[in-house]
Scaffold this motif. Structure first.
Motif, PDB file in Angstrom:
ATOM      1  N   VAL A 127       0.824  -1.667  -0.331  1.00 38.08           N
ATOM      2  CA  VAL A 127      -0.139   0.017  -0.277  1.00 38.08           C
ATOM      3  C   VAL A 127       0.968   1.078   0.218  1.00 38.08           C
ATOM      4  N   LYS A 128       2.065   1.167   0.360  1.00 38.26           N
ATOM      5  CA  LYS A 128       3.101   2.132   0.741  1.00 38.26           C
ATOM      6  C   LYS A 128       3.645   2.761   0.281  1.00 38.26           C
ATOM      7  N   ASN A 129       4.491   1.681  -0.970  1.00 43.34           N
ATOM      8  CA  ASN A 129       5.202   1.600  -1.864  1.00 43.34           C
ATOM      9  C   ASN A 129       4.730   1.579  -2.543  1.00 43.34           C
ATOM     10  N   ALA A 130       3.435   1.228  -3.559  1.00 43.75           N
ATOM     11  CA  ALA A 130       3.464   0.974  -4.922  1.00 43.75           C
ATOM     12  C   ALA A 130       1.739   1.489  -5.314  1.00 43.75           C
ATOM     13  N   SER A 131       0.849   2.278  -4.314  1.00 44.32           N
ATOM     14  CA  SER A 131      -0.328   2.970  -3.660  1.00 44.32           C
ATOM     15  C   SER A 131      -1.450   2.376  -3.689  1.00 44.32           C
ATOM     16  N   LYS A 132      -1.216   0.337  -4.160  1.00 46.86           N
ATOM     17  CA  LYS A 132      -2.122  -0.317  -4.172  1.00 46.86           C
ATOM     18  C   LYS A 132      -2.775  -0.584  -2.794  1.00 46.86           C
ATOM     19  N   ALA A 133      -4.224  -1.462  -3.234  1.00 47.65           N
ATOM     20  CA  ALA A 133      -5.078  -1.648  -2.196  1.00 47.65           C
ATOM     21  C   ALA A 133      -4.134  -3.178  -2.269  1.00 47.65           C
ATOM     22  N   THR A 134      -4.843  -3.348  -0.618  1.00 49.72           N
ATOM     23  CA  THR A 134      -3.876  -5.272  -0.410  1.00 49.72           C
ATOM     24  C   THR A 134      -5.229  -5.691   1.002  1.00 49.72           C
ATOM     25  N   ILE A 135      -5.624  -7.220   0.384  1.00 53.42           N
ATOM     26  CA  ILE A 135      -6.531  -7.932   0.955  1.00 53.42           C
ATOM     27  C   ILE A 135      -5.753  -9.200   0.767  1.00 53.42           C
ATOM     28  N   PHE A 136      -6.271 -10.329   1.379  1.00 49.88           N
ATOM     29  CA  PHE A 136      -6.171 -11.662   1.566  1.00 49.88           C
ATOM     30  C   PHE A 136      -7.566 -12.583   0.755  1.00 49.88           C
ATOM     31  N   GLY A 137      -6.636 -13.815   1.111  1.00 46.21           N
ATOM     32  CA  GLY A 137      -6.933 -14.878   0.184  1.00 46.21           C
ATOM     33  C   GLY A 137      -6.703 -15.616   1.108  1.00 46.21           C
ATOM     34  N   ILE A 138      -8.005 -16.514   1.400  1.00 43.08           N
ATOM     35  CA  ILE A 138      -7.384 -18.181   2.348  1.00 43.08           C
ATOM     36  C   ILE A 138      -8.895 -19.174   2.150  1.00 43.08           C
ATOM     37  N   LYS A 139      -7.960 -19.951   1.533  1.00 47.03           N
ATOM     38  CA  LYS A 139      -8.788 -21.513   1.316  1.00 47.03           C
ATOM     39  C   LYS A 139      -9.939 -22.419   2.684  1.00 47.03           C
ATOM     40  N   VAL A 140     -10.708 -21.676   2.285  1.00 43.08           N
ATOM     41  CA  VAL A 140     -11.959 -22.709   3.169  1.00 43.08           C
ATOM     42  C   VAL A 140     -13.051 -23.639   2.151  1.00 43.08           C
ATOM     43  N   GLU A 141     -12.862 -23.811   3.634  1.00 43.90           N
ATOM     44  CA  GLU A 141     -14.577 -24.833   2.578  1.00 43.90           C
ATOM     45  C   GLU A 141     -15.058 -24.759   2.212  1.00 43.90           C
ATOM     46  N   ASP A 142     -16.313 -24.022   2.710  1.00 39.90           N
ATOM     47  CA  ASP A 142     -17.716 -23.093   2.073  1.00 39.90           C
ATOM     48  C   ASP A 142     -17.062 -21.789   1.624  1.00 39.90           C
ATOM     49  N   PRO A 143     -17.169 -21.171   0.903  1.00 42.22           N
ATOM     50  CA  PRO A 143     -16.851 -20.346  -0.050  1.00 42.22           C
ATOM     51  C   PRO A 143     -17.891 -19.269  -0.176  1.00 42.22           C
ATOM     52  N   TYR A 144     -19.240 -20.235   0.082  1.00 41.23           N
ATOM     53  CA  TYR A 144     -20.335 -19.801  -0.488  1.00 41.23           C
ATOM     54  C   TYR A 144     -20.946 -18.537   0.089  1.00 41.23           C
ATOM     55  N   SER A 145     -20.270 -18.386   1.396  1.00 44.04           N
ATOM     56  CA  SER A 145     -20.425 -17.587   2.393  1.00 44.04           C
ATOM     57  C   SER A 145     -19.611 -15.648   2.681  1.00 44.04           C
TER      58      SER A 145
END
Length: 294
Positions: A127-145
């Protein structure tokens, strides 16, 4: 960078438990749920935190947390009169954010990893160096929610969908987001979704369309708990209990504060003495003793 904790939801999925108390004030094993969010932001080095709460809960939050000085941080409060979605946090918090970048965390999320601090610092650098938004992705069994992120064969993000009927991956987006200051204007331009809310997924899609979204896939060692329902709240308490029984202590703001030099050793000891006859105080004492041994 400023931090915002969104703790204004009515917690209707937890009724009648949350009829008289806000969800982030509920206990998860030996501490209030809100402590987990505060500890995470503190680990990232964020010391200015706005907690967005529902009207009528001001006294309860202030009695628990005060102005944050006992943790060596600054806590302010804002009221969200009507739940208008996660992205509304940037509109409510505009005066608090000012010209800074911002990290938003949901008040019912819990994160643990032995190197969580390093993961958070990596997100902040993007965010600071590249002026990008940063989020995360994590594996789950029920991504529908959840919001679901899709990667191509080279690991680049190609789509994000909110609670899809047919998820394109098992990678859910947890409730921890890092943005540049332009997130305020993006939030103001959003149109309410079909359920009448300003969706955080729409914010992320806008950054994706601008070529400014960075998604960090989290490995299997990262523990993410979403304590939004009766079942998951109970599961979270059990998980934290199990970890702490083997000496893995999770989300103690006082411990983060002493490690980072936010409070003095005398203040840390004072907090322990004040709660010496509680499980929480005993755990702080164990951590104090382990520090002395190093």
């Amino acid at each position: 960078m400023k931090g915002i904790i969104l703790a204004a939801g009515k917690g209707t999925r937890l009724y009648p438990i949350t009829k008289s108390i806000c969800k982030p004030l509920l206990p998860v094993y030996d501490k209030p749920l809100i402590y987990y969010s505060i500890s995470t932001l503190m680990l990232a080095g964020i010391r200015d935190i706005l907690i967005i709460i529902p009207d009528g809960q001001q006294i309860a939050f202030r009695e628990l947390l005060g102005d944050g000085s006992k943790f060596g941080i600054n806590i302010e409060y804002a009221i969200q009169d009507v739940p208008r979605g996660i992205a509304d946090a940037f509109i409510v918090g505009e005066r608090f954010i000012k010209n800074d970048q911002v990290c938003l965390m949901l008040g019912d999320n819990i994160f643990y990893h032995p190197n969580l601090e390093g993961i958070l610092k990596k997100a902040m650098r993007f965010v600071k160096n590249a002026s990008k938004a940063t989020i995360f992705g994590i594996k789950v069994e029920d991504p529908y929610s959840f919001g679901v992120v899709e990667f191509d064969e080279n690991g680049r993000v190609i789509s994000i969908e909110e609670k899809p009927d047919y998820p394109k991956s098992q990678y859910a987006v947890p409730g921890l987001y890092f943005y540049g200051n332009d997130v305020i204007d993006i939030a103001k331009e959003l149109k309410p979704s079909a359920r009448g809310e300003l969706e955080i997924t729409d914010v992320n899609i806008e950054y994706l369309n601008r070529g400014k979204l960075n998604v960090i896939p989290l490995d299997e060692e990262v523990i993410w708990l979403d304590a939004g329902t009766v079942t998951t709240l109970h599961e979270a308490a059990c998980r934290v209990y199990e970890m702490q029984q083997i000496g893995v202590y999770v989300s103690y703001p006082e411990k983060v504060a002493i490690d980072k030099g936010y409070i003095t050793w005398d203040k840390f000891i004072h907090e322990i003495e004040e709660m010496h006859n509680t499980e929480y105080g005993k755990h702080l004492k164990d951590m104090m003793d382990s520090i002395k041994l190093i």
